[in-house]
Design a protein around this motif. Structure first.
Motif, PDB file in Angstrom:
ATOM      1  N   SER A  49       0.824  -1.203   0.000  1.00  0.00           N
ATOM      2  CA  SER A  49       0.000   0.000   0.000  1.00  0.00           C
ATOM      3  C   SER A  49       0.863   1.261   0.000  1.00  0.00           C
ATOM      4  N   GLN A  50       1.941   1.240   0.792  1.00  0.00           N
ATOM      5  CA  GLN A  50       2.838   2.395   0.856  1.00  0.00           C
ATOM      6  C   GLN A  50       3.510   2.657  -0.486  1.00  0.00           C
ATOM      7  N   ARG A  51       4.007   1.606  -1.122  1.00  0.00           N
ATOM      8  CA  ARG A  51       4.682   1.778  -2.401  1.00  0.00           C
ATOM      9  C   ARG A  51       3.711   2.272  -3.480  1.00  0.00           C
ATOM     10  N   LEU A  52       2.500   1.782  -3.461  1.00  0.00           N
ATOM     11  CA  LEU A  52       1.509   2.262  -4.425  1.00  0.00           C
ATOM     12  C   LEU A  52       1.231   3.752  -4.227  1.00  0.00           C
ATOM     13  N   LYS A  53       1.142   4.177  -2.971  1.00  0.00           N
ATOM     14  CA  LYS A  53       0.936   5.600  -2.686  1.00  0.00           C
ATOM     15  C   LYS A  53       2.113   6.436  -3.180  1.00  0.00           C
ATOM     16  N   GLU A  54       3.330   5.912  -3.000  1.00  0.00           N
ATOM     17  CA  GLU A  54       4.518   6.635  -3.454  1.00  0.00           C
ATOM     18  C   GLU A  54       4.549   6.743  -4.972  1.00  0.00           C
ATOM     19  N   LEU A  55       4.193   5.665  -5.655  1.00  0.00           N
ATOM     20  CA  LEU A  55       4.166   5.705  -7.115  1.00  0.00           C
ATOM     21  C   LEU A  55       3.066   6.631  -7.620  1.00  0.00           C
ATOM     22  N   GLU A  56       1.957   6.663  -6.892  1.00  0.00           N
ATOM     23  CA  GLU A  56       0.883   7.592  -7.259  1.00  0.00           C
ATOM     24  C   GLU A  56       1.340   9.030  -7.078  1.00  0.00           C
ATOM     25  N   ALA A  57       2.017   9.314  -5.964  1.00  0.00           N
ATOM     26  CA  ALA A  57       2.514  10.667  -5.707  1.00  0.00           C
ATOM     27  C   ALA A  57       3.547  11.089  -6.736  1.00  0.00           C
ATOM     28  N   ALA A  58       4.302  10.127  -7.268  1.00  0.00           N
ATOM     29  CA  ALA A  58       5.334  10.421  -8.262  1.00  0.00           C
ATOM     30  C   ALA A  58       4.757  10.527  -9.669  1.00  0.00           C
ATOM     31  N   GLY A  59       3.448  10.267  -9.809  1.00  0.00           N
ATOM     32  CA  GLY A  59       2.822  10.364 -11.121  1.00  0.00           C
ATOM     33  C   GLY A  59       3.033   9.150 -11.999  1.00  0.00           C
ATOM     34  N   VAL A  60       3.485   8.039 -11.412  1.00  0.00           N
ATOM     35  CA  VAL A  60       3.749   6.818 -12.168  1.00  0.00           C
ATOM     36  C   VAL A  60       2.489   5.954 -12.265  1.00  0.00           C
ATOM     37  N   VAL A  61       1.644   6.026 -11.241  1.00  0.00           N
ATOM     38  CA  VAL A  61       0.430   5.212 -11.149  1.00  0.00           C
ATOM     39  C   VAL A  61      -0.752   6.120 -10.850  1.00  0.00           C
ATOM     40  N   ALA A  62      -1.890   5.790 -11.434  1.00  0.00           N
ATOM     41  CA  ALA A  62      -3.136   6.496 -11.129  1.00  0.00           C
ATOM     42  C   ALA A  62      -4.111   5.501 -10.509  1.00  0.00           C
ATOM     43  N   LYS A  63      -4.731   5.897  -9.417  1.00  0.00           N
ATOM     44  CA  LYS A  63      -5.677   5.033  -8.706  1.00  0.00           C
ATOM     45  C   LYS A  63      -7.099   5.428  -9.056  1.00  0.00           C
ATOM     46  N   SER A  64      -7.949   4.438  -9.252  1.00  0.00           N
ATOM     47  CA  SER A  64      -9.361   4.694  -9.506  1.00  0.00           C
ATOM     48  C   SER A  64     -10.176   3.656  -8.762  1.00  0.00           C
ATOM     49  N   GLY A  65     -11.481   3.859  -8.696  1.00  0.00           N
ATOM     50  CA  GLY A  65     -12.351   2.910  -8.011  1.00  0.00           C
ATOM     51  C   GLY A  65     -13.002   3.525  -6.807  1.00  0.00           C
TER      52      GLY A  65
ATOM     53  N   ALA B 273      -7.208   0.418  -0.211  1.00  0.00           N
ATOM     54  CA  ALA B 273      -6.437  -0.004  -1.379  1.00  0.00           C
ATOM     55  C   ALA B 273      -7.059  -1.200  -2.077  1.00  0.00           C
ATOM     56  N   ALA B 274      -7.636  -2.138  -1.301  1.00  0.00           N
ATOM     57  CA  ALA B 274      -8.148  -3.376  -1.882  1.00  0.00           C
ATOM     58  C   ALA B 274      -9.295  -3.133  -2.858  1.00  0.00           C
ATOM     59  N   GLY B 275     -10.023  -2.051  -2.702  1.00  0.00           N
ATOM     60  CA  GLY B 275     -11.146  -1.783  -3.583  1.00  0.00           C
ATOM     61  C   GLY B 275     -10.806  -0.900  -4.755  1.00  0.00           C
ATOM     62  N   SER B 276      -9.548  -0.591  -4.932  1.00  0.00           N
ATOM     63  CA  SER B 276      -9.128   0.335  -5.978  1.00  0.00           C
ATOM     64  C   SER B 276      -8.472  -0.408  -7.133  1.00  0.00           C
ATOM     65  N   GLU B 277      -8.358   0.299  -8.242  1.00  0.00           N
ATOM     66  CA  GLU B 277      -7.658  -0.217  -9.403  1.00  0.00           C
ATOM     67  C   GLU B 277      -6.497   0.720  -9.702  1.00  0.00           C
ATOM     68  N   TYR B 278      -5.365   0.131 -10.068  1.00  0.00           N
ATOM     69  CA  TYR B 278      -4.145   0.907 -10.287  1.00  0.00           C
ATOM     70  C   TYR B 278      -3.704   0.746 -11.742  1.00  0.00           C
ATOM     71  N   GLN B 279      -3.562   1.866 -12.424  1.00  0.00           N
ATOM     72  CA  GLN B 279      -3.153   1.859 -13.815  1.00  0.00           C
ATOM     73  C   GLN B 279      -1.891   2.692 -13.983  1.00  0.00           C
ATOM     74  N   LEU B 280      -1.015   2.258 -14.872  1.00  0.00           N
ATOM     75  CA  LEU B 280       0.162   3.048 -15.193  1.00  0.00           C
ATOM     76  C   LEU B 280      -0.232   4.307 -15.952  1.00  0.00           C
ATOM     77  N   THR B 281       0.353   5.412 -15.582  1.00  0.00           N
ATOM     78  CA  THR B 281       0.166   6.661 -16.309  1.00  0.00           C
ATOM     79  C   THR B 281       1.110   6.675 -17.517  1.00  0.00           C
ATOM     80  N   GLU B 282       1.109   7.780 -18.248  1.00  0.00           N
ATOM     81  CA  GLU B 282       2.060   7.905 -19.358  1.00  0.00           C
ATOM     82  C   GLU B 282       3.492   7.772 -18.850  1.00  0.00           C
ATOM     83  N   ALA B 283       3.767   8.380 -17.695  1.00  0.00           N
ATOM     84  CA  ALA B 283       5.101   8.260 -17.099  1.00  0.00           C
ATOM     85  C   ALA B 283       5.406   6.815 -16.725  1.00  0.00           C
ATOM     86  N   GLY B 284       4.396   6.107 -16.219  1.00  0.00           N
ATOM     87  CA  GLY B 284       4.583   4.702 -15.870  1.00  0.00           C
ATOM     88  C   GLY B 284       4.829   3.841 -17.090  1.00  0.00           C
TER      89      GLY B 284
END
Length: 230
Positions: A54-70, A75-86
């Motif tokens: 969960s922590q690493r996903l938050k860090e990647l989201e903050a860095a603009g590498v991952v976008a969370k939706s849902g 965290a368990a109810g969310s979906e994680y997609q790579l951004t353009e940067a990812g």
């Protein structure tokens, strides 16, 4: 800049601050492979604690590498997609894998056995095209694994996909595969072949003749298995 960062303006140093924390590259491997849900990511990194994931996903989201939706809770109810940067990281992660396949000693790789991860990767990479246009059920029995991890089932449903079970699904078997974890890992990594392991008696395959005979073609191999070793 992260706490304890390199304190350098160099793009390599700045990128390393985002990407070189423990588990981050492996987590990116899972995202690139197509896992988007928290529980699916956990299956790809079974030794990573849920809290750290969960922590690493938050860090990647903050860095603009991952976008969370849902709309689910946590965290368990969310979906994680790579951004353009990812997505820009895909060649980098692939290069990591190619380098590891080419230059990391085979014996060192095969000392890091994990039957759970092996089966998860085989499920993800299995090729259903050479298989018959009907449901196929393959049981894997690992003679040297702990009793709770000794048996696994891959269920291939045309038009549906491939499911992995660690509990008997109660379906009629088409193929039974018996081996030790090291042998099957070596086959998956491309270090040896199904035919070679069969000839040496370290692998047995019983069941429907055509499926048994075509195992090398439908078995899910590592995407780096074809990378030439020097």
């Amino acid at each position: 800049m992260s706490k304890g960062g390199y304190g350098q303006f160099c793009p390599v140093a700045m990128a390393a601050e985002v990407l070189c924390t423990r588990w981050t590259i492996v987590l990116l491997r899972e995202l690139i492979a197509g896992s988007t849900r928290f529980n699916a990511l956990r299956r790809g990194v079974p030794r990573m604690s849920p809290a750290l994931l969960s922590q690493r996903l938050k860090e990647l989201e903050a860095a603009g590498v991952v976008a969370k939706s849902g709309s689910g809770k946590g965290a368990a109810g969310s979906e994680y997609q790579l951004t353009e940067a990812g997505r820009d990281l895909i060649p980098l992660i692939q290069a990591f894998g190619v380098w590891g396949q080419r230059w990391i000693d085979t014996e060192l790789s095969l000392s890091q056995l994990d039957v759970h991860l092996l089966m998860w990767d085989m499920r993800r990479n299995l090729d259903p095209d050479p298989m018959p246009p009907r449901r196929s059920v393959i049981r894997f029995h690992y003679e040297d694994a702990a009793s709770s991890q000794a048996e696994w089932w891959l269920i291939v449903e045309p038009g549906v996909g491939v499911d992995l079970c660690s509990v008997d699904p109660g379906l009629e078997l088409d193929v039974e595969v018996r081996a030790d974890v090291r042998t099957m890992t070596a086959i998956w990594m491309g270090y040896e072949t199904v035919a070679g392991a069969l000839a040496q008696g370290r692998l047995t395959v019983d069941g429907e003749r055509d499926l048994c005979g075509s195992m090398q073609t439908w078995l899910g191999l590592s995407p780096f298995a074809a990378s030439a070793r020097p």
